[in-house]
Design a protein around this motif. Structure first.
Motif, PDB file in Angstrom:
ATOM      1  N   ILE A 134       0.839  -1.203   0.000  1.00  0.00           N
ATOM      2  CA  ILE A 134       0.000   0.000   0.000  1.00  0.00           C
ATOM      3  C   ILE A 134       0.872   1.251   0.000  1.00  0.00           C
ATOM      4  N   GLY A 135       1.952   1.236   0.789  1.00  0.00           N
ATOM      5  CA  GLY A 135       2.858   2.376   0.816  1.00  0.00           C
ATOM      6  C   GLY A 135       3.531   2.614  -0.526  1.00  0.00           C
ATOM      7  N   LEU A 136       3.956   1.526  -1.184  1.00  0.00           N
ATOM      8  CA  LEU A 136       4.588   1.663  -2.495  1.00  0.00           C
ATOM      9  C   LEU A 136       3.598   2.168  -3.541  1.00  0.00           C
ATOM     10  N   LEU A 137       2.357   1.743  -3.448  1.00  0.00           N
ATOM     11  CA  LEU A 137       1.347   2.226  -4.394  1.00  0.00           C
ATOM     12  C   LEU A 137       1.083   3.717  -4.197  1.00  0.00           C
ATOM     13  N   GLN A 138       1.096   4.166  -2.938  1.00  0.00           N
ATOM     14  CA  GLN A 138       0.882   5.599  -2.688  1.00  0.00           C
ATOM     15  C   GLN A 138       2.018   6.435  -3.257  1.00  0.00           C
ATOM     16  N   THR A 139       3.241   5.961  -3.110  1.00  0.00           N
ATOM     17  CA  THR A 139       4.400   6.716  -3.593  1.00  0.00           C
ATOM     18  C   THR A 139       4.782   6.372  -5.021  1.00  0.00           C
ATOM     19  N   ARG A 140       4.011   5.479  -5.656  1.00  0.00           N
ATOM     20  CA  ARG A 140       4.296   5.029  -7.016  1.00  0.00           C
ATOM     21  C   ARG A 140       5.708   4.440  -7.099  1.00  0.00           C
ATOM     22  N   PHE A 141       5.991   3.565  -6.124  1.00  0.00           N
ATOM     23  CA  PHE A 141       7.230   2.797  -6.080  1.00  0.00           C
ATOM     24  C   PHE A 141       8.466   3.703  -6.060  1.00  0.00           C
ATOM     25  N   LEU A 142       8.414   4.709  -5.187  1.00  0.00           N
ATOM     26  CA  LEU A 142       9.546   5.622  -5.019  1.00  0.00           C
ATOM     27  C   LEU A 142      10.500   5.064  -3.959  1.00  0.00           C
ATOM     28  N   PHE A 143      11.788   4.970  -4.321  1.00  0.00           N
ATOM     29  CA  PHE A 143      12.829   4.537  -3.385  1.00  0.00           C
ATOM     30  C   PHE A 143      13.864   5.655  -3.287  1.00  0.00           C
TER      31      PHE A 143
END
Length: 385
Positions: A134-143
């Motif tokens: 869910i966190g990755l979807l919110q940030t659009r897979f931002l690392f």
């Protein structure tokens, strides 16, 4: 006395007005930047993303995660409960003869709870994995690790006051109160509705009592998770709104960014002027090589070159209006290039032919008559010489 009172009153009024203005300015500095009225450009958004600034709602992640775990617990909780009960019963059934060393205690005391540990580990890992997705979807897979860097601005007391009295702090306070009230109300409603069942557990067997408690507990966590999810949805939209406000730009910032992308307009204007001057200079250099200059006589001037050995048709080497036309005529006179007055033909050549191109076929006859006239004059001059 009257004048003194009036003077004192004016001074007090002036002081209070100045204090009010200063307080208003401080409030503007603490709560908002009135100059940032423009929406963020795509380049600004990309830079913010590279810095790790993306709209993220932790409440939304935890709300969805809690609902996911509650739903998962609804289907796997009985297995966990049975495993705990069986492990407890097995532990109490261990005799003193079987446990002689600490290793025996670990074997006989921990082994019965292994299924319970596995079920609990499955729940924990599933919740962690779901929250990560869910966190990755919110940030659009931002690392990125940039938000973790030390920033001296965080130690700035003014920035601390801004955060303390910001809209986010007020929203966090309201959200905490709302969560407390909602969870409290939901918990009270569930316990009140199942109060009679809970009281029956005192006279029930261990398994029956555990099942009654289990049913009440699952109802409680499902309803609480749904209620918290509603609160987290509000936090999600507020996070996006706050993010949009934080990356807004001033009009000057938009202009500066446009200059960076498109180049400084003044520099580009100067470059165009230099290019036009260079093109004009080259065009004027072609006039002395022209065969004839056809004029309006003052508003238009078109210089044509025709060499039967090189050109299959007359070529336009220079053209201009007003001052440029007068300059072409002056250069033609200085270099003894024939000048022929033909207003209609001059306008047609100017509007239909580009520099370096041959004249249109429809103008062949008219231009041929002009060139024939020019060549006849040239032959007469050579004969007279």
């Amino acid at each position: 006395m009257g004048r003194t009172d009036i003077t004192d009153g004016l001074q007090v009024g002036t002081i209070s007005q100045s204090v009010t203005i200063k307080i208003a300015k401080i409030n503007l500095q603490l709560f908002a930047d009135p100059d940032k009225t423009e929406k963020a450009t795509p380049r600004k958004r990309q830079k913010a993303r590279e810095e790790g600034q993306v709209p993220v709602s932790r409440e939304f992640i935890s709300g969805l995660g809690f609902l996911f775990v509650s739903t998962l617990f609804l289907f796997t909780g009985k297995q966990l409960l049975n495993a705990l009960m069986n492990g407890t019963i097995s532990t109490f059934e261990i005799s003193d003869v079987e446990i002689r060393t600490f290793e025996d205690f670990l074997i006989y005391g921990v082994k019965p709870f292994t299924p319970a540990f596995l079920s609990l580990s499955f729940l924990v890992l599933s919740a962690a994995l779901f929250s990560l997705i869910i966190g990755l979807l919110q940030t659009r897979f931002l690392f990125t690790l940039k938000p973790l860097k030390f920033d001296f601005n965080r130690l700035n007391p003014i920035s601390g006051l801004k955060r303390m009295f910001s809209l986010r702090s007020l929203f966090e306070l309201a959200k905490a109160i709302a969560k407390l009230l909602i969870v409290g109300f939901v918990g009270y409603s569930v316990i009140k509705g199942n109060f009679q069942k809970i009281m029956i557990t005192a006279d029930s067997s261990l398994i029956d009592g555990a099942l009654l408690i289990w049913g009440t507990f699952t109802e409680l966590i499902i309803k609480c998770s749904i209620a918290l999810l509603v609160v987290s949805i509000g936090d999600y939209y507020f996070s996006r709104y706050e993010y949009e406000q934080s990356i807004k730009m001033t009009k000057q910032e938009v202009k500066e960014e446009f200059k960076e992308i498109e180049g400084n307009p003044e520099i580009k204007r100067r470059q165009r002027q230099i290019m036009m001057q260079y093109a004009m200079h080259r065009m004027m250099q072609e006039v002395p090589e022209a065969s004839v200059v056809i004029t309006n006589p003052t508003h238009f001037a078109c210089a044509l070159r025709y060499d039967p050995e090189k050109d299959f048709a007359p070529v336009l080497v220079a053209k201009g209006v007003d001052r440029v036309a007068l300059r072409i005529i002056d250069i033609a006179r200085e270099n003894d290039v024939p000048i022929v007055r033909n207003p209609k033909l001059a306008r047609e050549i100017y509007y239909t032919t580009e520099l370096g191109d041959v004249i249109p076929e429809k103008l062949y006859k008219a231009v041929a008559e002009v060139l024939a006239y020019v060549f006849t004059l040239r032959e007469k001059r050579e004969t007279l010489k």
